[in-house]
Design a protein around this motif. Structure first.
Motif, PDB file in Angstrom:
ATOM      1  N   ALA B 190       4.188 -30.893 -74.542  1.00 28.20           N
ATOM      2  CA  ALA B 190       3.354 -29.741 -74.162  1.00 28.20           C
ATOM      3  C   ALA B 190       2.761 -29.985 -72.781  1.00 28.20           C
ATOM      4  CB  ALA B 190       2.242 -29.542 -75.180  1.00 28.20           C
ATOM      5  N   LEU B 191       2.737 -28.941 -71.977  1.00 23.89           N
ATOM      6  CA  LEU B 191       2.229 -29.074 -70.614  1.00 23.89           C
ATOM      7  C   LEU B 191       0.765 -28.653 -70.559  1.00 23.89           C
ATOM      8  CD1 LEU B 191       5.218 -27.506 -68.638  1.00 23.89           C
ATOM      9  CD2 LEU B 191       4.708 -29.935 -68.929  1.00 23.89           C
ATOM     10  N   ARG B 192       0.047 -29.211 -69.577  1.00 20.99           N
ATOM     11  CA  ARG B 192      -1.302 -28.744 -69.297  1.00 20.99           C
ATOM     12  C   ARG B 192      -1.236 -27.884 -68.034  1.00 20.99           C
ATOM     13  NH1 ARG B 192      -4.092 -34.174 -68.330  1.00 20.99           N
ATOM     14  NH2 ARG B 192      -2.328 -34.026 -66.907  1.00 20.99           N
ATOM     15  N   PHE B 193      -2.344 -27.257 -67.699  1.00 22.28           N
ATOM     16  CA  PHE B 193      -2.299 -26.317 -66.572  1.00 22.28           C
ATOM     17  C   PHE B 193      -1.996 -26.985 -65.241  1.00 22.28           C
ATOM     18  CE2 PHE B 193      -4.427 -23.672 -69.689  1.00 22.28           C
ATOM     19  CZ  PHE B 193      -3.719 -22.495 -69.538  1.00 22.28           C
ATOM     20  N   ILE B 196       2.118 -27.652 -64.449  1.00 17.00           N
ATOM     21  CA  ILE B 196       3.116 -26.593 -64.303  1.00 17.00           C
ATOM     22  C   ILE B 196       2.850 -25.717 -63.077  1.00 17.00           C
ATOM     23  CG2 ILE B 196       1.838 -25.099 -65.945  1.00 17.00           C
ATOM     24  CD1 ILE B 196       4.537 -23.933 -66.803  1.00 17.00           C
ATOM     25  N   THR B 198       3.650 -22.106 -61.719  1.00 19.56           N
ATOM     26  CA  THR B 198       4.242 -20.831 -62.126  1.00 19.56           C
ATOM     27  C   THR B 198       4.749 -20.153 -60.865  1.00 19.56           C
ATOM     28  OG1 THR B 198       2.094 -19.763 -62.087  1.00 19.56           O
ATOM     29  CG2 THR B 198       2.907 -20.488 -64.208  1.00 19.56           C
ATOM     30  N   GLY B 247      -0.752 -24.156 -62.039  1.00 21.37           N
ATOM     31  CA  GLY B 247      -1.440 -23.445 -63.106  1.00 21.37           C
ATOM     32  C   GLY B 247      -2.945 -23.599 -63.061  1.00 21.37           C
ATOM     33  N   SER B 248      -3.409 -24.814 -62.724  1.00 20.39           N
ATOM     34  CA  SER B 248      -4.851 -25.085 -62.753  1.00 20.39           C
ATOM     35  C   SER B 248      -5.577 -24.538 -61.523  1.00 20.39           C
ATOM     36  CB  SER B 248      -5.083 -26.588 -62.851  1.00 20.39           C
ATOM     37  OG  SER B 248      -4.388 -27.248 -61.817  1.00 20.39           O
ATOM     38  N   GLY B 280       8.454 -21.046 -64.943  1.00 21.97           N
ATOM     39  CA  GLY B 280       7.548 -22.178 -64.846  1.00 21.97           C
ATOM     40  C   GLY B 280       8.333 -23.433 -64.507  1.00 21.97           C
TER      41      GLY B 280
END
Lengths: 52, 413
Positions: B190-193, B196, B198, B247-248, B280
């Motif tokens: 699972a990825l965190r923000f 990744i 986008t 993403g973050s 992504g």
């Protein structure tokens, strides 16, 4: 999680960010399964704003 | 070979009808990683099934479509105009305030790259696998692993002809950035923000760019926070224009940043959009554990992506080739335990582990720099004549000009 299928391009970004593996993404639809906790991660990551 | 005779039926999408229900190797996903793994496993004598949820491989495009030539040479694949649509040998990097750095490869010894047509390229790689003897099951959604005595024994899903279940000695997870197969096997992908980027991309016609052979990169927190924008030429006035935002750090959707970027660039704003792509890209660096009993993870699913550039086709094909070979050998030896499959992990780490770790470090350093600091670095690099595209060469110049940077850049040189 609710997906606007007219906007969704089925890229899978939401699936990759989902912490509980709650998204089914086939060639024709993207939708949550019973594990969805409505945490909002998918909504935040969606590149086209297809998740309400 | 049983696979060859059945090719036309399989590619017409009626895979179920001819499918056997037991294979040596099942590959989930027919992108560059999966198709290369399927090819390699079949070449090494395994009975292979490749499954993909899409009814048309290579679609939708989720990629800037640039690739370095090395990987094609390594795998003995001859570039074909049908999918290698443009040859590149130079890059331009533009700093936040507009300082331009140009790097051209030496005319003779220089490395070249290509801008691909992924729709054709992905299909080409899949056909290559099928011609090597792999079966393909298209339009088939894998929704779970089958476990036998607590161990992976196959996959199940829904295809064009309804539900199916297939037994396999080895399952190769090549199911991309949104990989679920590895997760079902208990690996944490699972990825965190901040893992990744986008991305959004327009394929645009009627645009101007500096040179057909030049890839352009634009940096800046206003343009694409935590990422970059790109212009990759595909033809005379045709280009992929895209960007990725971390993403973050994203405050808006990538497509909104992209509209702004295009409207600010005189050569682009008059262009017409003929295709929209989004996706992504995992930029966290490869996952450590990529094997389990009867399981291997390859490509974007294993986060085998250059974290600095977001480029992943080459790593995917490199990893896929190794995975397919190891899978076939392991099946032949009758030992598909995690221990045996670790050969894959050892070999992909040997082939690209160090390089990806170094790019991850470089990415982290770049993310720590302000727009002003990036401009200062660009100022130093601007006047230098580089004759190859190399991170090391650029770092050396930077450190020479500004020894204080050495501390920040340590570990990269």
């Amino acid at each position: 999680m609710e997906v606007d299928s007219s906007l969704c391009l089925r890229c899978g970004a939401c699936v990759s960010i989902c912490p509980v593996d709650a998204i089914e993404a086939t060639d024709s639809y993207v939708r949550p399964n019973e594990r969805c906790t409505d945490c909002g991660a998918c909504r935040k990551i969606c590149p086209v704003g297809a998740i309400k | 070979m049983h696979g060859l005779r059945r090719v036309p039926e399989n590619l017409s999408g009626r895979g179920d009808k001819v499918m056997e229900d037991k294979y040596d190797v099942v590959v989930v996903g027919a992108g560059p990683a999966g198709s290369t793994a399927a090819y390699s496993a079949a070449k090494n004598g395994a009975r292979v099934l490749m499954v993909d949820r899409r009814r048309e491989l290579g679609v939708p495009v989720q990629c800037g479509e640039a690739i370095a030539e090395d990987i094609l040479n390594e795998l003995g694949i001859k570039p074909d105009r049908r999918w290698a649509v443009n040859r590149t040998n130079a890059v331009k990097i533009v700093s936040p305030s507009g300082i331009e750095i140009r790097i051209s490869e030496k005319k003779v010894t220089g490395k070249v790259g290509y801008v691909l047509n992924r729709k054709v390229f992905d299909k080409f790689l899949a056909v290559r696998a099928v011609k090597a003897g792999a079966e393909a099951m298209i339009g088939s959604y894998v929704n779970g692993l089958v476990f036998k005595n607590g161990r992976i024994g196959g996959i199940r899903g829904v295809g064009l002809d309804g539900k199916f279940e297939v037994a396999a000695d080895v399952v190769i997870a090549a199911d991309g950035v949104g990989s679920r197969v590895a997760r079902w096997a208990g690996l944490n992908t699972a990825l965190r923000f901040d893992d990744i980027e986008t991305c959004a991309q327009f394929q645009m016609v009627g645009v101007d760019f500096e040179s057909l052979s030049m890839l352009e990169f634009y940096l800046g927190s206003r343009i694409s926070p935590g990422g970059y924008a790109w212009v990759f030429p595909k033809g005379d006035d045709l280009a992929n224009v895209g960007l990725g935002v971390l993403g973050s750090r994203a405050e808006r959707r990538p497509i909104e940043y992209l509209r702004d970027f295009v409207s600010r660039m005189p050569g682009l704003s008059k262009g017409k959009i003929v295709e929209v792509n989004v996706g992504g890209v995992p930029v966290c660096g490869p996952i450590e554990e990529t094997v389990g009993d009867s399981l291997m993870v390859v490509g974007d699913a294993a986060r085998q992506v250059n974290p600095l550039t977001g480029g992943g086709i080459d790593s995917a094909m490199r990893a896929g080739t190794i995975a397919g070979e190891v899978a076939a050998k392991a099946v032949e030896e009758g030992d598909t335990s995690k221990e045996r499959l670790k050969e894959y992990e050892r070999r992909w780490k040997e082939a690209m582990g160090k390089r990806l770790t170094r790019y991850l470090k470089a990415k982290e350093i770049l993310l720590g720099l302000s727009d002003g600091e990036l401009d200062k670095l660009a100022e130093v690099l601007r006047g230098v004549k580089f004759d190859r595209i190399s991170l090391t060469d650029m770092l050396k110049v930077l450190v020479k000009a500004n020894p204080k940077l050495l501390w920040k850049l340590r570990g990269l040189l």
